[in-house]
Enzyme design. Structure first.
Site, short mmCIF file in Angstrom:
data_model
loop_
_atom_site.label_atom_id
_atom_site.label_comp_id
_atom_site.label_asym_id
_atom_site.label_seq_id
_atom_site.Cartn_x
_atom_site.Cartn_y
_atom_site.Cartn_z
N LEU A 1 0.84 -1.20 0.00
CA LEU A 1 0.00 0.00 0.00
C LEU A 1 0.88 1.26 0.00
CD1 LEU A 1 -2.53 -1.24 2.73
CD2 LEU A 1 -2.92 -1.14 0.25
N LYS B 1 13.55 10.74 -0.72
CA LYS B 1 14.05 11.52 0.43
C LYS B 1 15.07 10.71 1.24
CE LYS B 1 12.09 13.98 -1.45
NZ LYS B 1 11.14 14.06 -2.54
N ILE C 1 11.95 16.21 -10.17
CA ILE C 1 12.59 14.89 -10.10
C ILE C 1 14.03 14.97 -10.61
CG2 ILE C 1 12.58 12.54 -11.07
CD1 ILE C 1 9.56 12.55 -10.85
N GLU D 1 16.16 16.69 -7.92
CA GLU D 1 16.33 15.90 -6.68
C GLU D 1 17.21 14.67 -6.95
OE1 GLU D 1 12.68 14.93 -4.67
OE2 GLU D 1 12.26 17.01 -4.13
N GLY E 1 7.96 14.92 -16.55
CA GLY E 1 6.61 15.09 -16.03
C GLY E 1 5.92 13.76 -15.83
N HIS F 1 0.73 15.85 -0.47
CA HIS F 1 -0.10 16.51 0.56
C HIS F 1 -1.37 17.10 -0.03
CE1 HIS F 1 3.36 18.88 -0.76
NE2 HIS F 1 2.53 19.89 -0.84
N HIS G 1 14.98 33.36 18.09
CA HIS G 1 16.32 33.71 17.64
C HIS G 1 17.33 32.76 18.26
CE1 HIS G 1 19.76 36.15 16.49
NE2 HIS G 1 20.23 35.98 17.74
P1 FAD Z 1 -0.47 7.59 -6.27
O1 FAD Z 1 0.43 7.81 -5.10
O2 FAD Z 1 0.14 7.55 -7.61
O3 FAD Z 1 -1.23 6.24 -5.96
C1 FAD Z 1 -2.12 5.67 -6.84
C2 FAD Z 1 -2.19 4.19 -6.59
O4 FAD Z 1 -3.29 3.67 -7.32
C3 FAD Z 1 -0.98 3.41 -7.04
O5 FAD Z 1 -0.45 2.65 -5.98
C4 FAD Z 1 -1.48 2.51 -8.17
O6 FAD Z 1 -0.86 1.23 -8.16
C5 FAD Z 1 -2.94 2.39 -7.81
N1 FAD Z 1 -3.80 2.13 -8.97
C6 FAD Z 1 -3.83 2.81 -10.15
N2 FAD Z 1 -4.80 2.33 -10.94
C7 FAD Z 1 -5.39 1.31 -10.26
C8 FAD Z 1 -6.46 0.43 -10.55
N3 FAD Z 1 -7.16 0.53 -11.68
N4 FAD Z 1 -6.77 -0.51 -9.63
C9 FAD Z 1 -6.09 -0.61 -8.46
N5 FAD Z 1 -5.10 0.22 -8.12
C10 FAD Z 1 -4.74 1.17 -9.02
N6 FAD Z 1 5.11 14.62 -3.81
C11 FAD Z 1 5.31 15.36 -2.70
O7 FAD Z 1 4.37 16.02 -2.24
N7 FAD Z 1 6.52 15.41 -2.07
C12 FAD Z 1 7.59 14.72 -2.54
O8 FAD Z 1 8.67 14.78 -1.96
C13 FAD Z 1 7.43 13.94 -3.71
N8 FAD Z 1 8.45 13.23 -4.22
C14 FAD Z 1 8.26 12.46 -5.33
C15 FAD Z 1 9.34 11.76 -5.85
C16 FAD Z 1 9.20 10.97 -6.97
C17 FAD Z 1 10.38 10.21 -7.51
C18 FAD Z 1 7.91 10.86 -7.59
C19 FAD Z 1 7.72 9.98 -8.78
C20 FAD Z 1 6.83 11.57 -7.09
C21 FAD Z 1 7.00 12.38 -5.96
N9 FAD Z 1 5.94 13.12 -5.43
C22 FAD Z 1 6.15 13.91 -4.33
C23 FAD Z 1 4.61 13.10 -6.03
C24 FAD Z 1 3.68 12.17 -5.22
O9 FAD Z 1 4.25 10.88 -5.18
C25 FAD Z 1 2.30 12.13 -5.84
O10 FAD Z 1 1.79 13.44 -5.98
C26 FAD Z 1 1.34 11.33 -4.97
O11 FAD Z 1 1.81 10.02 -4.77
C27 FAD Z 1 -0.05 11.29 -5.60
O12 FAD Z 1 -0.89 10.55 -4.78
P2 FAD Z 1 -2.19 9.81 -5.36
O13 FAD Z 1 -2.84 9.20 -4.16
O14 FAD Z 1 -2.96 10.73 -6.19
O15 FAD Z 1 -1.64 8.68 -6.33
P1 NAI Z 2 8.25 18.48 -13.71
O1 NAI Z 2 7.01 18.92 -14.37
O2 NAI Z 2 8.60 18.98 -12.37
O3 NAI Z 2 9.50 18.82 -14.64
C1 NAI Z 2 9.61 18.34 -15.95
C2 NAI Z 2 10.61 19.22 -16.68
O4 NAI Z 2 10.88 18.64 -17.93
C3 NAI Z 2 10.10 20.63 -16.95
O5 NAI Z 2 11.10 21.54 -16.58
C4 NAI Z 2 9.82 20.63 -18.44
O6 NAI Z 2 9.97 21.88 -19.03
C5 NAI Z 2 10.87 19.65 -18.92
N1 NAI Z 2 10.60 19.00 -20.18
C6 NAI Z 2 9.40 18.58 -20.66
N2 NAI Z 2 9.57 17.98 -21.86
C7 NAI Z 2 10.91 18.01 -22.12
C8 NAI Z 2 11.70 17.53 -23.18
N3 NAI Z 2 11.16 16.89 -24.21
N4 NAI Z 2 13.03 17.74 -23.14
C9 NAI Z 2 13.60 18.39 -22.08
N5 NAI Z 2 12.88 18.86 -21.04
C10 NAI Z 2 11.56 18.66 -21.06
O7 NAI Z 2 8.17 16.88 -13.75
P2 NAI Z 2 9.02 15.78 -13.01
O8 NAI Z 2 10.30 16.33 -12.50
O9 NAI Z 2 9.04 14.61 -13.92
O10 NAI Z 2 8.11 15.45 -11.76
C11 NAI Z 2 6.76 15.00 -11.95
C12 NAI Z 2 5.89 15.44 -10.81
O11 NAI Z 2 6.21 14.75 -9.63
C13 NAI Z 2 6.04 16.91 -10.51
O12 NAI Z 2 4.99 17.60 -11.13
C14 NAI Z 2 5.95 17.03 -9.05
O13 NAI Z 2 4.72 17.58 -8.69
C15 NAI Z 2 6.05 15.61 -8.52
N6 NAI Z 2 7.23 15.53 -7.66
C16 NAI Z 2 7.25 16.29 -6.52
C17 NAI Z 2 8.36 16.29 -5.71
C18 NAI Z 2 8.36 17.16 -4.52
O14 NAI Z 2 7.30 17.65 -4.16
N7 NAI Z 2 9.49 17.35 -3.86
C19 NAI Z 2 9.52 15.48 -6.00
C20 NAI Z 2 9.41 14.76 -7.24
C21 NAI Z 2 8.28 14.78 -8.01
#
Ligand code: FAD
Ligand code: NAI
Length: 465
Positions: A40, A53, A183, A186, A271, A321, A444
């Protein structure tokens, strides 16, 4: 009610889905949550926020020890070496602990986990692992997955997405990151700290789209100082993976002469896109928009009675969040209470070093919306705690409405920006003016005093610059 009937079925157990399911059960609804993964917690706990992280934390410790930062404080550690297997074990331990924790919370709150992939067979029925279930209400929380890039096929060997980049078995010599977003920066930071040369190829003319203009500029300067090579206004047109590495073809974003870049590994991070494939949404009568997202109203209703959607599968920032808060709100609405999410105040944090955090409008957005704005900026260099700790990169910027002084946005680059932004979000939630923040007593010496001083700077009266 038959055995297979529920008040609520949540599809997806990410931060949106699992939180919605637990809150609904707490409020007395008979609730099930469908999840097709082995564990989960969704993207966030399994392959997103948490494992990234863990590696960011571990690699930061390594860099501090390895680059002599500790020695400058009189802490001598001798020869530093990397045990990447142990680092990965630490990452897995964090993930296992937290995903197992959600399973425990499901049991504690009597949320039933339906294991398998859900698809709609009608407006009020789904199929999971060959069995049909019905519920009075459904919440779709299926999240998002990696957006692929044409011509750059992800093989998780040489060309990886974020999931692959969390599990590299050795530090690449040269890592090319496609996409200068969250991404890319990070995970690029993780592997740079561990010894890789990292090149970021960004299509736009600046990294970190959506962030405040001054933040984007200063962040690029800081990352370059750390050793990142950043190539903006550049597009990748193809990638050929061989035994030893990958040859990338790039050209100016506006078109022009092509050139090649040799890399050991490539990370595609351009993205994420919503997960709706295989849900058979058409059988429930739900349509998606051009981005493939499920549109919802203020109460998370999809337009089909009894079907709601939250999190990454809906429009808005893809943040854990945001999904969690929507999960709580939708459950409260379904239990007959009032559930609200203020989408104007969703903080975001990039967990690099220094951290980059924002809440509310950028200066550019505020102006484009017709606000006359006043801004206040305070450099971390003039903050006593940052100066003492020698983490002086960055600044705090407060964007306020010039007429009412109401805070419209706060933007921070600082070692602990992710912690500092919580105060700004709470102030904005309470409708604070910059004066309110300026006259709030801050401890402070703390980094947070920089927010107070930036708020004072809105009216031109900071003390320490
Ligand atoms: P998800 O977390 O994507 O969960 C959806 C779940 O639904 C999945 O487990 C999937 O298996 C399941 N599912 C899908 N379709 C079906 C189906 N038909 N039947 C059953 N199960 C299904 N966000 C932050 O705020 N802070 C961060 O530091 C951060 N770091 C990130 C780092 C990385 C590398 C990535 C990839 C993302 C990061 N994010 C971060 C983004 C964050 O993970 C997402 O915004 C968040 O997980 C979205 O939550 P959700 O519940 O919408 O979907
Ligand atoms: P992103 O949207 O943050 O960044 C994608 C970047 O790729 C953009 O700068 C865009 O201009 C560029 N791009 C798009 N097409 C391109 C191409 N063809 N060639 C070169 N550059 C191109 O997406 P990312 O980093 O994949 O993360 C996805 C999502 O996951 C984010 O929207 C974010 O909300 C979430 N996330 C959040 C984190 C956090 O809150 N700390 C950490 C990691 C992910």
């Amino acid at each position: 009610m038959a055995d297979t009937d529920f008040d609520l079925i949540v599809i997806g157990s990410g931060p949106g889905g699992y939180v919605a399911a637990i809150r609904a059960a707490q409020l007395g609804l008979k609730t099930a949550c469908v999840e097709s993964r082995e564990t989960l917690g969704g993207t966030c706990l399994n392959v997103g926020c948490i494992p990234s992280k863990a590696l960011l934390h571990a690699s930061e410790l390594f860099e501090e020890a390895n680059h002599g930062t500790l020695a400058k404080w009189g802490v001598n550690v001798g020869k530093v070496s990397l045990d990447l297997d142990a680092m990965h074990a630490g990452r897995r331990e964090a993930v296992d602990g937290l995903t197992g924790g959600i399973e425990f919370l499901f049991k504690k709150n009597k949320v039933e986990w339906l294991k398998g992939h859900a698809k709609f067979t009608g407006k009020d029925a789904i199929l999971v692992a060959g069995k049909s279930y019905r519920a009075r209400n459904y919440v779709i929380a299926t999240g998002s997955s990696v957006t692929p890039l044409k011509g750059v096929e992800i093989d998780q060997e040489r060309i990886v997405d974020s999931t692959g980049a969390l599990e590299l078995a050795k530090v690449p010599g040269h890592l090319v990151v496609i996409g200068g977003g969250v991404i890319g920066l990070e995970l690029g930071s993780v592997w740079r700290r561990l010894g890789a040369k990292v090149t970021v190829v960004e299509f736009l003319d600046q990294i970190l789209p959506g962030m405040d203009g001054e933040v984007r500029k200063d962040a690029a300067r800081i990352f370059k100082k750390q050793g990142f090579e950043i190539r903006t206004s550049t597009k990748v047109t193809g990638a050929v993976a061989g035994k030893k590495g990958v040859t990338l073809t790039v050209e100016p974003a506006k078109g022009g002469d092509a050139e090649t870049i040799e890399a050991d590994m490539v990370l595609v991070s351009i993205g994420r896109r919503p997960n709706t494939n295989g849900l058979d949404l058409d059988k429930a009568g739900i349509k998606t928009n051009k981005q493939g997202q499920i549109e919802v109203d203020h109460d998370f209703r999809t337009g089909v009675a009894g079907i709601y959607a939250i999190g990454d599968v809906t429009p808005g920032p893809m943040l854990a969040h945001k999904a969690e808060d929507e999960g709580i709100a939708v459950a409260e609405i379904l239990a007959g209470q009032i559930g609200i999410v203020n989408h104007e105040v969703i903080p975001s944090v990039v967990y690099t070093y220094p951290e980059i955090a924002a809440v509310g409008k950028t200066e550019e957005e505020a102006k484009a919306e017709g606000h006359e704005v006043k801004t206040g900026k305070f450099p971390m260099l003039a903050n006593s705690r940052a100066k003492t700790n020698r983490d002086t990169d960055g600044f705090v910027k407060v964007v306020a409405d010039a007429r009412t002084d109401r805070v419209l946005g706060v933007h921070i680059i600082a070692s602990v920006a992710g912690t500092m932004i919580a105060q700004a979000a709470q102030a904005m939630e309470f409708g604070a003016t910059s004066e309110d923040i300026a006259y709030t007593c801050h401890a402070h010496p703390s980094h947070s005093e920089a927010l107070k001083e930036a708020a004072m700077a809105v009216t031109g009266k900071p003390i320490h610059i």
